[in-house]
Write a protein that holds these residues in place. Structure first.
Motif, short mmCIF file in Angstrom:
data_model
loop_
_atom_site.label_atom_id
_atom_site.label_comp_id
_atom_site.label_asym_id
_atom_site.label_seq_id
_atom_site.Cartn_x
_atom_site.Cartn_y
_atom_site.Cartn_z
N LEU A 55 0.82 -1.21 0.00
CA LEU A 55 0.00 0.00 0.00
C LEU A 55 0.86 1.27 0.00
CD1 LEU A 55 -2.86 -1.03 2.43
CD2 LEU A 55 -3.03 -0.66 -0.03
N ILE A 56 1.98 1.23 0.71
CA ILE A 56 2.89 2.39 0.70
C ILE A 56 3.44 2.60 -0.70
CG2 ILE A 56 5.15 3.18 1.52
CD1 ILE A 56 4.43 1.94 4.26
N TYR A 57 3.82 1.50 -1.37
CA TYR A 57 4.32 1.61 -2.74
C TYR A 57 3.24 2.15 -3.67
CZ TYR A 57 6.01 0.25 -7.33
OH TYR A 57 6.39 0.26 -8.64
N LYS A 58 2.01 1.66 -3.51
CA LYS A 58 0.90 2.11 -4.35
C LYS A 58 0.61 3.60 -4.10
CE LYS A 58 -3.80 0.90 -5.68
NZ LYS A 58 -4.92 -0.02 -5.47
N LYS A 59 0.71 4.03 -2.84
CA LYS A 59 0.50 5.43 -2.49
C LYS A 59 1.52 6.32 -3.20
CE LYS A 59 1.54 8.15 1.44
NZ LYS A 59 1.74 8.23 2.88
N LYS A 60 2.78 5.90 -3.20
CA LYS A 60 3.82 6.68 -3.88
C LYS A 60 3.56 6.75 -5.38
CE LYS A 60 7.49 5.77 -0.55
NZ LYS A 60 8.80 5.13 -0.32
N ALA A 61 3.14 5.63 -5.97
CA ALA A 61 2.85 5.61 -7.40
C ALA A 61 1.67 6.51 -7.73
CB ALA A 61 2.57 4.17 -7.86
N LEU A 62 0.63 6.49 -6.91
CA LEU A 62 -0.54 7.34 -7.15
C LEU A 62 -0.20 8.82 -6.97
CD1 LEU A 62 -3.35 5.25 -5.44
CD2 LEU A 62 -3.06 5.68 -7.89
N LYS A 63 0.65 9.15 -6.01
CA LYS A 63 1.06 10.53 -5.84
C LYS A 63 1.85 11.02 -7.05
CE LYS A 63 1.11 11.37 -0.90
NZ LYS A 63 1.89 11.88 0.22
N ALA A 64 2.73 10.16 -7.58
CA ALA A 64 3.50 10.53 -8.77
C ALA A 64 2.57 10.73 -9.96
CB ALA A 64 4.54 9.45 -9.07
N GLU A 65 1.59 9.84 -10.12
CA GLU A 65 0.63 9.98 -11.22
C GLU A 65 -0.21 11.25 -11.03
OE1 GLU A 65 -2.96 7.55 -13.47
OE2 GLU A 65 -2.18 6.81 -11.56
N ASN A 66 -0.58 11.55 -9.81
CA ASN A 66 -1.35 12.76 -9.53
C ASN A 66 -0.55 14.01 -9.88
OD1 ASN A 66 -3.62 14.18 -8.55
ND2 ASN A 66 -2.58 14.52 -6.59
N ARG A 67 0.73 14.04 -9.53
CA ARG A 67 1.58 15.18 -9.90
C ARG A 67 1.65 15.34 -11.41
NH1 ARG A 67 4.76 13.31 -5.56
NH2 ARG A 67 6.07 12.12 -6.98
N ARG A 68 1.81 14.22 -12.12
CA ARG A 68 1.89 14.28 -13.57
C ARG A 68 0.59 14.80 -14.17
NH1 ARG A 68 0.06 11.49 -17.63
NH2 ARG A 68 -0.84 9.84 -16.34
N LEU A 69 -0.53 14.32 -13.67
CA LEU A 69 -1.82 14.76 -14.19
C LEU A 69 -2.11 16.22 -13.85
CD1 LEU A 69 -3.96 11.58 -13.48
CD2 LEU A 69 -3.20 12.42 -15.70
N GLN A 70 -1.70 16.65 -12.66
CA GLN A 70 -1.88 18.07 -12.31
C GLN A 70 -1.06 18.96 -13.21
OE1 GLN A 70 -1.00 18.50 -8.13
NE2 GLN A 70 -3.18 18.36 -7.58
#
Length: 84
Positions: A55-70
């Motif tokens: 879940l920690i790994y998934k959280k980091k991946a989702l944050k990175a994707e969120n930054r890219r999309l923003q």
């Protein structure tokens, strides 16, 4: 050296003492089994630690994707004509 044991003795212990000891060992074995394989066991703890890491790994991946999309969103927002 005594070759013949008295009647009512097992391994040099009275039957009562032997049965109490056997019951104690059996209960301790059941306790260890529950501790290792039960609902609140070490295997469950290990599984939860593994799940937490995933879940920690998934959280980091989702944050990175969120930054890219923003970033993409704000770039597209600047291309739109302003309403004045």
């Amino acid at each position: 050296m005594r070759v013949v044991q008295k009647a009512g003795e097992i391994a040099g212990l009275s039957i009562k003492t032997f049965l109490i000891g056997l019951l104690g060992i059996l209960l301790f074995g059941i306790y260890l089994g529950i501790l290792i394989y039960g609902e609140n066991s070490l295997t469950v703890l290990d599984h939860l630690k593994t799940k937490k890491e995933a879940l920690i790994y998934k959280k980091k991946a989702l944050k990175a994707e969120n930054r890219r999309l923003q970033k993409e969103y704000f770039e597209l927002k600047q291309l739109e004509p302003s309403e004045n």
